[in-house]
Motif scaffolding. Structure first.
Motif, PDB file in Angstrom:
ATOM      1  N   ALA A 147       0.738  -1.297   0.091  1.00  0.00           N
ATOM      2  CA  ALA A 147      -0.032   0.026   0.017  1.00  0.00           C
ATOM      3  C   ALA A 147       0.714   1.274  -0.078  1.00  0.00           C
ATOM      4  CB  ALA A 147      -0.960  -0.025   1.228  1.00  0.00           C
ATOM      5  N   PRO A 148       1.702   1.294   0.834  1.00  0.00           N
ATOM      6  CA  PRO A 148       2.608   2.635   0.937  1.00  0.00           C
ATOM      7  C   PRO A 148       3.638   2.783  -0.576  1.00  0.00           C
ATOM      8  CG  PRO A 148       2.897   1.496   2.750  1.00  0.00           C
ATOM      9  CD  PRO A 148       2.079   0.474   2.023  1.00  0.00           C
ATOM     10  N   LEU A 149       3.901   1.606  -1.134  1.00  0.00           N
ATOM     11  CA  LEU A 149       4.564   1.737  -2.429  1.00  0.00           C
ATOM     12  C   LEU A 149       3.763   2.356  -3.685  1.00  0.00           C
ATOM     13  CD1 LEU A 149       6.898  -1.465  -2.166  1.00  0.00           C
ATOM     14  CD2 LEU A 149       7.628   1.005  -2.046  1.00  0.00           C
ATOM     15  N   GLY A 150       2.444   1.918  -3.322  1.00  0.00           N
ATOM     16  CA  GLY A 150       1.537   2.306  -4.525  1.00  0.00           C
ATOM     17  C   GLY A 150       1.883   1.834  -5.813  1.00  0.00           C
ATOM     18  N   THR A 151       1.910   2.578  -6.986  1.00  0.00           N
ATOM     19  CA  THR A 151       2.158   2.249  -8.181  1.00  0.00           C
ATOM     20  C   THR A 151       3.348   1.288  -8.554  1.00  0.00           C
ATOM     21  OG1 THR A 151       0.873   4.048  -8.867  1.00  0.00           O
ATOM     22  CG2 THR A 151       2.250   2.876 -10.704  1.00  0.00           C
ATOM     23  N   LEU A 152       4.306   1.660  -7.800  1.00  0.00           N
ATOM     24  CA  LEU A 152       5.712   1.006  -7.764  1.00  0.00           C
ATOM     25  C   LEU A 152       5.796  -0.435  -7.536  1.00  0.00           C
ATOM     26  CD1 LEU A 152       8.809   1.081  -8.250  1.00  0.00           C
ATOM     27  CD2 LEU A 152       9.088   2.025  -5.864  1.00  0.00           C
ATOM     28  N   GLY A 153       4.675  -0.582  -6.498  1.00  0.00           N
ATOM     29  CA  GLY A 153       4.508  -1.960  -6.089  1.00  0.00           C
ATOM     30  C   GLY A 153       3.787  -2.611  -7.215  1.00  0.00           C
ATOM     31  N   LEU A 154       2.855  -2.230  -8.052  1.00  0.00           N
ATOM     32  CA  LEU A 154       2.704  -2.931  -9.088  1.00  0.00           C
ATOM     33  C   LEU A 154       3.694  -3.148 -10.433  1.00  0.00           C
ATOM     34  CD1 LEU A 154      -0.021  -3.846 -10.879  1.00  0.00           C
ATOM     35  CD2 LEU A 154      -0.210  -1.537 -11.674  1.00  0.00           C
ATOM     36  N   ALA A 155       4.556  -2.126 -10.429  1.00  0.00           N
ATOM     37  CA  ALA A 155       5.742  -2.443 -11.354  1.00  0.00           C
ATOM     38  C   ALA A 155       6.597  -3.569 -11.026  1.00  0.00           C
ATOM     39  CB  ALA A 155       6.450  -1.198 -11.460  1.00  0.00           C
ATOM     40  N   LEU A 156       6.768  -3.774  -9.641  1.00  0.00           N
ATOM     41  CA  LEU A 156       7.759  -4.716  -9.239  1.00  0.00           C
ATOM     42  C   LEU A 156       6.781  -6.108  -9.263  1.00  0.00           C
ATOM     43  CD1 LEU A 156       8.866  -3.267  -5.667  1.00  0.00           C
ATOM     44  CD2 LEU A 156      10.249  -3.651  -7.693  1.00  0.00           C
ATOM     45  N   PHE A 157       5.591  -5.984  -9.192  1.00  0.00           N
ATOM     46  CA  PHE A 157       4.858  -7.163  -9.404  1.00  0.00           C
ATOM     47  C   PHE A 157       4.669  -7.688 -10.794  1.00  0.00           C
ATOM     48  CE2 PHE A 157       0.711  -8.708 -11.072  1.00  0.00           C
ATOM     49  CZ  PHE A 157       0.455  -9.984 -10.505  1.00  0.00           C
ATOM     50  N   ALA A 158       4.766  -6.819 -11.809  1.00  0.00           N
ATOM     51  CA  ALA A 158       4.908  -6.968 -13.207  1.00  0.00           C
ATOM     52  C   ALA A 158       6.246  -7.555 -13.451  1.00  0.00           C
ATOM     53  CB  ALA A 158       4.537  -5.624 -14.030  1.00  0.00           C
ATOM     54  N   ALA A 159       7.273  -7.032 -12.938  1.00  0.00           N
ATOM     55  CA  ALA A 159       8.700  -7.322 -13.256  1.00  0.00           C
ATOM     56  C   ALA A 159       9.082  -8.652 -12.829  1.00  0.00           C
ATOM     57  CB  ALA A 159       9.617  -6.376 -12.653  1.00  0.00           C
ATOM     58  N   VAL A 160       8.645  -8.883 -11.674  1.00  0.00           N
ATOM     59  CA  VAL A 160       9.099 -10.309 -11.020  1.00  0.00           C
ATOM     60  C   VAL A 160       8.269 -11.496 -11.781  1.00  0.00           C
ATOM     61  CG1 VAL A 160       9.931  -9.350  -8.801  1.00  0.00           C
ATOM     62  CG2 VAL A 160       7.534 -10.018  -8.952  1.00  0.00           C
ATOM     63  N   SER A 161       6.936 -11.007 -11.996  1.00  0.00           N
ATOM     64  CA  SER A 161       6.069 -12.099 -12.619  1.00  0.00           C
ATOM     65  C   SER A 161       6.596 -12.452 -14.022  1.00  0.00           C
ATOM     66  CB  SER A 161       4.653 -11.541 -12.941  1.00  0.00           C
ATOM     67  OG  SER A 161       4.268 -11.289 -11.640  1.00  0.00           O
ATOM     68  N   ILE A 162       7.029 -11.425 -14.863  1.00  0.00           N
ATOM     69  CA  ILE A 162       7.578 -11.629 -16.103  1.00  0.00           C
ATOM     70  C   ILE A 162       8.843 -12.438 -16.129  1.00  0.00           C
ATOM     71  CG2 ILE A 162       8.509 -10.585 -18.177  1.00  0.00           C
ATOM     72  CD1 ILE A 162       6.236  -8.576 -18.101  1.00  0.00           C
ATOM     73  N   ALA A 163       9.740 -12.066 -15.006  1.00  0.00           N
ATOM     74  CA  ALA A 163      11.111 -12.549 -14.645  1.00  0.00           C
ATOM     75  C   ALA A 163      10.796 -14.087 -14.401  1.00  0.00           C
ATOM     76  CB  ALA A 163      11.777 -12.011 -13.763  1.00  0.00           C
ATOM     77  N   ASP A 164       9.935 -14.522 -13.723  1.00  0.00           N
ATOM     78  CA  ASP A 164       9.679 -15.749 -13.365  1.00  0.00           C
ATOM     79  C   ASP A 164       9.224 -16.841 -14.489  1.00  0.00           C
ATOM     80  OD1 ASP A 164      10.106 -15.766 -10.642  1.00  0.00           O
ATOM     81  OD2 ASP A 164       7.838 -15.513 -10.299  1.00  0.00           O
ATOM     82  N   VAL A 165       8.486 -16.396 -15.488  1.00  0.00           N
ATOM     83  CA  VAL A 165       7.961 -16.902 -16.547  1.00  0.00           C
ATOM     84  C   VAL A 165       9.253 -17.300 -17.618  1.00  0.00           C
ATOM     85  CG1 VAL A 165       6.804 -16.802 -18.922  1.00  0.00           C
ATOM     86  CG2 VAL A 165       5.694 -16.070 -16.791  1.00  0.00           C
ATOM     87  N   VAL A 166      10.084 -16.060 -17.495  1.00  0.00           N
ATOM     88  CA  VAL A 166      11.200 -16.099 -18.680  1.00  0.00           C
ATOM     89  C   VAL A 166      12.302 -17.138 -17.909  1.00  0.00           C
ATOM     90  CG1 VAL A 166      13.094 -14.755 -19.503  1.00  0.00           C
ATOM     91  CG2 VAL A 166      10.692 -13.787 -19.644  1.00  0.00           C
ATOM     92  N   ALA A 167      12.256 -17.038 -16.749  1.00  0.00           N
ATOM     93  CA  ALA A 167      13.417 -17.984 -16.065  1.00  0.00           C
ATOM     94  C   ALA A 167      12.986 -19.322 -16.099  1.00  0.00           C
ATOM     95  CB  ALA A 167      13.591 -17.655 -14.499  1.00  0.00           C
ATOM     96  N   TYR A 168      11.762 -19.787 -16.098  1.00  0.00           N
ATOM     97  CA  TYR A 168      11.206 -21.065 -16.319  1.00  0.00           C
ATOM     98  C   TYR A 168      11.601 -21.658 -17.786  1.00  0.00           C
ATOM     99  CZ  TYR A 168       8.107 -24.980 -15.872  1.00  0.00           C
ATOM    100  OH  TYR A 168       7.388 -26.260 -16.005  1.00  0.00           O
TER     101      TYR A 168
END
Length: 267
Positions: A147-168
């Motif tokens: 909640a305190p991070l706001g939009t940056l939290g969404l960007a981190l969510f997107a980045a790690v999600s895509i990183a997970d798929v690519v890594a797999y």
């Protein structure tokens, strides 16, 4: 930092592109995981669009679910699970609306977990119960910073999600040395490719900073390995079975929690 409205088209495009990659891989487990993200990404984006109240509600729901999965996986007694869920919920609420009280809420939660371990159940289980409860409080409680991070939290969510798929995908295609004995399927090749993809996402979303970069490249894989460590100790394959072909929710957000923890420490 791009607004949620600015991030939405990028997230939609990334979801579409990952769907093409998943289809090209022709592997059922990858398609099932992509379907889970196809449902989850719009929900998460809508919550962030709502602002702090929406993010807090999302964090609360996720926190309660992962606490229940963690408790079941580690065989915590019900009273410990209830205390842990209350403590993590308190952290999320405090971080969203009373940030000056976060440390106090965390300390109270730790003390109550200790009291339960000292006064309930068999003495032989006390130390293990306390260690497991405190691990859950620190590890799962990091969701409170969304909640305190706001939009940056969404960007981190997107980045790690895509990183997970690519890594797999890259790890299976390229092979090479294993990343850790905790997770034999993970390869250094996949981890490096995933980190590169995650950093590219941060750059595209105008969310680049050195703490965010380290959080995605190092914290994401570390969060995944931490869950593997817990699952190895608990002798289970997945944190849950309710997400068809994708295990439990904890299996899907472990990398995000690792990234959040590293980002908070560095920032």
């Amino acid at each position: 930092m791009t607004s949620v409205a600015g991030l939405a088209p990028w997230l939609g495009g990334a979801l579409l592109l990952s769907g093409v990659v998943a289809g090209a891989a022709r592997r059922r487990e990858i398609m099932v995981r992509w379907c889970a993200w196809a449902v989850g990404v719009p929900v998460v984006t809508a919550a962030f669009w709502w602002g702090r109240p929406g993010i807090a509600v999302l964090a609360l729901v996720v926190a309660v679910v992962v606490v229940l999965e963690f408790g079941a996986m580690t065989r915590l007694p019900r009273i410990d699970r209830a205390v842990l869920a209350a403590a993590v919920t308190g952290l999320v609420v405090a971080a969203a609306w009373m940030p000056e009280q976060v440390w106090r809420v965390g300390a109270v939660g730790a003390l109550v977990l200790a009291a339960v371990a000292m006064t309930a159940g068999r003495a032989e289980d006390g130390l293990g119960r306390l260690a497991t409860g405190l691990l859950g409080l620190v590890w799962l409680g990091v969701l409170a910073v969304l909640a305190p991070l706001g939009t940056l939290g969404l960007a981190l969510f997107a980045a790690v999600s895509i990183a997970d798929v690519v890594a797999y995908v890259a790890g299976r295609r390229l092979g090479g040395p294993r990343l850790s004995r905790l997770s034999p399927a993970k390869r250094w090749s996949g981890t490096l490719c995933g980190a590169a993809a995650g950093l590219a996402v941060l750059a595209l979303l105008s969310a680049w900073s050195w703490p965010a970069a380290v959080a995605v490249a190092v914290g994401g894989p570390a969060g995944d390995l931490l869950e593997s460590l817990v699952k190895r100790g608990a002798k289970v394959k997945d944190s849950g079975q309710w997400l068809a072909g994708a295990g439990g929710l904890l299996d899907r957000v472990d990398s995000l929690m690792g990234a959040l923890a590293v980002f908070v420490v560095l920032r």
